[in-house]
Design an enzyme around this catalytic site. Structure first.
Site, mmCIF file in Angstrom:
data_model
loop_
_atom_site.group_PDB
_atom_site.id
_atom_site.type_symbol
_atom_site.label_atom_id
_atom_site.label_comp_id
_atom_site.label_asym_id
_atom_site.label_seq_id
_atom_site.Cartn_x
_atom_site.Cartn_y
_atom_site.Cartn_z
ATOM 1 C CB SER A 153 -0.950 -0.011 1.201
ATOM 2 O OG SER A 153 -0.232 -0.228 2.388
ATOM 3 C CE1 TYR A 195 13.613 -2.938 9.246
ATOM 4 C CE2 TYR A 195 15.899 -2.222 9.085
ATOM 5 C CZ TYR A 195 14.686 -2.524 8.483
ATOM 6 O OH TYR A 195 14.558 -2.424 7.125
ATOM 7 C CB ALA A 240 17.846 -8.888 15.629
HETATM 8 P P1 NAP Z 1 6.722 1.794 4.556
HETATM 9 O O1 NAP Z 1 6.805 2.869 3.550
HETATM 10 O O2 NAP Z 1 6.499 2.140 5.989
HETATM 11 O O3 NAP Z 1 5.592 0.772 4.102
HETATM 12 C C1 NAP Z 1 5.370 -0.384 4.859
HETATM 13 C C2 NAP Z 1 4.252 -1.181 4.222
HETATM 14 O O4 NAP Z 1 4.048 -2.372 5.006
HETATM 15 C C3 NAP Z 1 2.926 -0.436 4.212
HETATM 16 O O5 NAP Z 1 2.204 -0.857 3.075
HETATM 17 C C4 NAP Z 1 2.258 -0.931 5.491
HETATM 18 O O6 NAP Z 1 0.861 -0.763 5.383
HETATM 19 C C5 NAP Z 1 2.688 -2.396 5.494
HETATM 20 N N1 NAP Z 1 2.728 -3.056 6.803
HETATM 21 C C6 NAP Z 1 3.392 -2.676 7.921
HETATM 22 N N2 NAP Z 1 3.178 -3.566 8.903
HETATM 23 C C7 NAP Z 1 2.352 -4.523 8.400
HETATM 24 C C8 NAP Z 1 1.761 -5.695 8.923
HETATM 25 N N3 NAP Z 1 1.965 -6.075 10.192
HETATM 26 N N4 NAP Z 1 0.978 -6.448 8.122
HETATM 27 C C9 NAP Z 1 0.747 -6.073 6.836
HETATM 28 N N5 NAP Z 1 1.266 -4.970 6.282
HETATM 29 C C10 NAP Z 1 2.064 -4.198 7.057
HETATM 30 O O7 NAP Z 1 8.048 0.887 4.550
HETATM 31 P P2 NAP Z 1 9.164 0.684 3.428
HETATM 32 O O8 NAP Z 1 10.254 1.630 3.698
HETATM 33 O O9 NAP Z 1 8.566 0.624 2.099
HETATM 34 O O10 NAP Z 1 9.702 -0.775 3.840
HETATM 35 C C11 NAP Z 1 9.212 -1.942 3.215
HETATM 36 C C12 NAP Z 1 10.197 -3.067 3.481
HETATM 37 O O11 NAP Z 1 11.460 -2.684 2.993
HETATM 38 C C13 NAP Z 1 10.371 -3.384 4.949
HETATM 39 O O12 NAP Z 1 10.483 -4.776 5.124
HETATM 40 C C14 NAP Z 1 11.668 -2.697 5.307
HETATM 41 O O13 NAP Z 1 12.338 -3.353 6.345
HETATM 42 C C15 NAP Z 1 12.430 -2.834 4.000
HETATM 43 N N6 NAP Z 1 13.494 -1.834 3.818
HETATM 44 C C16 NAP Z 1 13.198 -0.509 3.600
HETATM 45 C C17 NAP Z 1 14.244 0.390 3.354
HETATM 46 C C18 NAP Z 1 13.999 1.834 3.013
HETATM 47 O O14 NAP Z 1 14.948 2.593 2.815
HETATM 48 N N7 NAP Z 1 12.759 2.288 2.902
HETATM 49 C C19 NAP Z 1 15.561 -0.050 3.401
HETATM 50 C C20 NAP Z 1 15.818 -1.387 3.657
HETATM 51 C C21 NAP Z 1 14.776 -2.272 3.846
HETATM 52 P P3 NAP Z 1 -0.070 -0.594 6.712
HETATM 53 O O15 NAP Z 1 0.605 0.423 7.564
HETATM 54 O O16 NAP Z 1 -1.426 -0.211 6.193
HETATM 55 O O17 NAP Z 1 -0.060 -1.949 7.310
#
Ligand code: NAP
Length: 260
Positions: free
Chosen positions: A17, A158, A160
Site C-alpha cells: 500500500s 530491526y 536482528a
Molecule cells: P513503509 O513505507 O512504511 O511501508 C510499509 C508497508 O508495510 C505499508 O504498506 C504498510 O501498510 C505495510 N505493513 C506494515 N506492517 C504490516 C503488517 N503487520 N501487516 C501487513 N502490512 C504491514 O516501509 P518501506 O520503507 O517501504 O519498507 C518496506 C520493506 O522494505 C520493509 O520490510 C523494510 O524493512 C524494508 N526496507 C526498507 C528500506 C527503506 O529505505 N525504505 C531499506 C531497507 C529495507 P499498513 O501500515 O497499512 O499496514
C-alpha cells in the site's frame, strides 16, 4: 525478454500500500501480473491497487496483518479466489521504529520481531500450499542492508529481524526446492519512500552523499530486482541475496568517497 514470464502470474505483495512494496507491485503489474496488494489499512491498500488498475494493470486490495496466522491464510485464499492461483509471494511488509537499547521497551523488541520475522514465516507458510501448484513458485523477501551487512543506532531489533529473515531463507530454500520453489531476498539500501520524501530534499541530499552512485534508491529499483528473482530466467537461483544500495556498503570511510 526479462520479466515476460510474469505475465498472467498471480503475485502477492505484502506491504504494497506504500513505499517499497508499492514500487514492487507497480513493476509486477506493468509486466502483466495479477497483483494482490496487502497492508493493514484497507483504504490505503485500495488506493494503491486502484492506481495499478488505472495504469492498465490487474490488481485488488486486501487488509491483512502479516503477523496474524488467520489473516495470512485468508490472504493466500484471496489470491487464489480472485486471481486463479498463487505464483509469487513478495514478503515485503515490515516495521522499523528507531529506538536505542537503553530506551527500548522490551515489548517493542517483540513487536518488531513478530511482524518482520514471524510475519515472513507466516506469509510463506500460508502461501506454500498454493505456491507448490505453480510452475514458477517464487518467494522474494525484502530484507535490508541493516542487520545482514551494516548497523545503525536504534535498530538492534530491526537489524536482528532482517538478519533473521536471511537465516529463515537459507533453510526455507532447501525445504522448498523439491517443489521447484525458489526463495531469495533483496537487501535495499536507503530507498525514497513517502516517509523519507517528507523529510525534504536537503535531508535526502545529505543521505545521498554517502552513496557512491550519489542518489538514494527508487522503490522501483527494488521492484526490478524482485522481478528478476521471480522470473523464469532466475529459476536456478535460490537462497541468495541481491544488495540494491547504489554501492552504499562499500566505501571504507567517507574519505574513500571523497577521493573518488
Ligand atoms: P513503509 O513505507 O512504511 O511501508 C510499509 C508497508 O508495510 C505499508 O504498506 C504498510 O501498510 C505495510 N505493513 C506494515 N506492517 C504490516 C503488517 N503487520 N501487516 C501487513 N502490512 C504491514 O516501509 P518501506 O520503507 O517501504 O519498507 C518496506 C520493506 O522494505 C520493509 O520490510 C523494510 O524493512 C524494508 N526496507 C526498507 C528500506 C527503506 O529505505 N525504505 C531499506 C531497507 C529495507 P499498513 O501500515 O497499512 O499496514
Amino acid at each position: 525478454m526479462l520479466g515476460e514470464s510474469i505475465k498472467g502470474k498471480s503475485v502477492v505483495v505484502t506491504g504494497a500500500s506504500k513505499g517499497i512494496g508499492k514500487g514492487i507491485a507497480r513493476v509486477f503489474a506493468r509486466h502483466g501480473a495479477k497483483v494482490l496488494v496487502v497492508g493493514r489499512d484497507l483504504k490505503t491498500a485500495e488506493a494503491s491497487a486502484a492506481e495499478l488498475v488505472k495504469a492498465g494493470g490487474t490488481a485488488s486490495a486486501l487488509a491483512a496483518d502479516i503477523a496474524d496466522w488467520n489473516a495470512m491464510q485468508a490472504m493466500a485464499k484471496a489470491a487464489v479466489d480472485r486471481h486463479g492461483g498463487l505464483d509469487v509471494l513478495c514478503a515485503n511488509a515490515g516495521v522499523f521504529p528507531q529506538t536505542k537499547i537503553e530506551d527500548m521497551p522490551p515489548d517493542q523488541w517483540d513487536d518488531v520481531l513478530r511482524v518482520n520475522l514471524k510475519g515472513t514465516f507466516l506469509s510463506v507458510k500460508a502461501c506454500l500450499p498454493h505456491l507448490k501448484r505453480s510452475s514458477q513458485g517464487r518467494v522474494v523477501i525484502t530484507s535490508s542492508i541493516t542487520g545482514p551487512v551494516t548497523g545503525f543506532p536504534g535498530w538492534t531489533h530491526y537489524g536482528a529481524s532482517k538478519a533473521g529473515q536471511l537465516g529463515f531463507m537459507r533453510t526455507a530454500c532447501i525445504e522448498l526446492a523439491k517443489y521447484g520453489i525458489t526463495v531469495n531476498a533483496v537487501l535495499p539500501g536507503n530507498i525514497v519512500t513517502e516517509g523519507l520524501a517528507g523529510l525534504g530534499k536537503e535531508y535526502q541530499d545529505s543521505m545521498a552523499a554517502s552513496v557512491p552512485l550519489r542518489r538514494l534508491g527508487d522503490v522501483e529499483d527494488i521492484g526490478h530486482a524482485a522481478l528478476f528473482l521471480a522470473s523464469k530466467e532466475a529459476a536456478y537461483i535460490t537462497g541468495q541475496t541481491i544488495i540494491v544500495d547504489g554501492g552504499q556498503i562499500l566505501p571504507e570511510s567517507l574519505d574513500a568517497l571523497a577521493q573518488a
